[in-house]
Design a protein around this motif. Structure first.
Motif: not given
Length: 201
Positions: A11-20
């Motif tokens: 979900d965060m990746a789709r919001a533009g926050i990198a997985p790491e």
């Protein structure tokens, strides 16, 4: 549990926050939540009062420390004299609560009222020699433990931790809004989805 975290990471990746970055935030949050639970119970404060045999509760100790105003905590406080309102401000408590605790400490001979040298109409609060001795003993106890713990750290570790911890401690004060971070739409969608879910209960 790990699957839930992976869903969140997605979900965060789709919001533009990198997985790491999200994984780091999850790790930070876990440490902070464990720390918060220990801080909330005031383990160190209770241990200090118990092991030093001090007839105080933590609220009284907090007020006494606010009157003492150690430089490492209150160096940015310009007040040279401490009033009840100063105590309330330093501890972020209601002035009436600060007043009740100060009055109790005065009754126990641990604090005293005096007249301000700057303004004779103003009443200030000081610690008595007994109150001062208690505060100094608690601070020595605290830094014996903390200093002992940090003694095993390398100079590089200590020098690295403090600025990073200071920086992280201000994350909620950064002033950045959801809109400025480009997340307003995501948060609005999250709010709407939650409202729809709750409406079915």
């Amino acid at each position: 549990m790990a699957e839930r975290d992976e869903e969140l990471i997605g979900d965060m990746a789709r919001a533009g926050i990198a997985p790491e970055v999200t994984r780091a935030a999850l790790a930070f949050d876990a440490v902070l939540q464990r720390w918060r639970r220990r801080v909330r119970t005031r383990e160190l404060g209770h241990r200090a009062l118990d092991e030093l045999g001090l007839p105080l509760d933590l609220a009284q100790l907090d007020v006494m420390i606010a009157i003492h105003a150690p430089a490492n905590e209150f160096a940015d406080d310009p007040a040279e004299e401490t009033m009840v309102s100063t105590v309330a401000q330093r501890l972020n408590i209601d002035p009436s609560r600060a007043s009740r605790i100060v009055t109790d400490l005065i009754g126990r001979g641990l604090a005293a009222r005096a007249t301000s040298r700057a303004d004779a109409r103003r009443s200030i609060v000081t610690l008595t020699p007994s109150g001062q001795a208690m505060v100094e003993a608690v601070r020595r106890y605290k830094f014996l433990l903390l200093g002992g713990f940090l003694s095993d750290w390398t100079p590089d570790e200590r020098e690295t931790l403090l600025p990073l911890l200071e920086r992280f401690s201000h994350w909620s004060e950064s002033g950045a809004t959801a809109d400025e971070a480009g997340l307003e739409d995501r948060i609005a969608r999250l709010r709407d989805e939650l409202a729809q879910h709750l409406a079915t209960l």
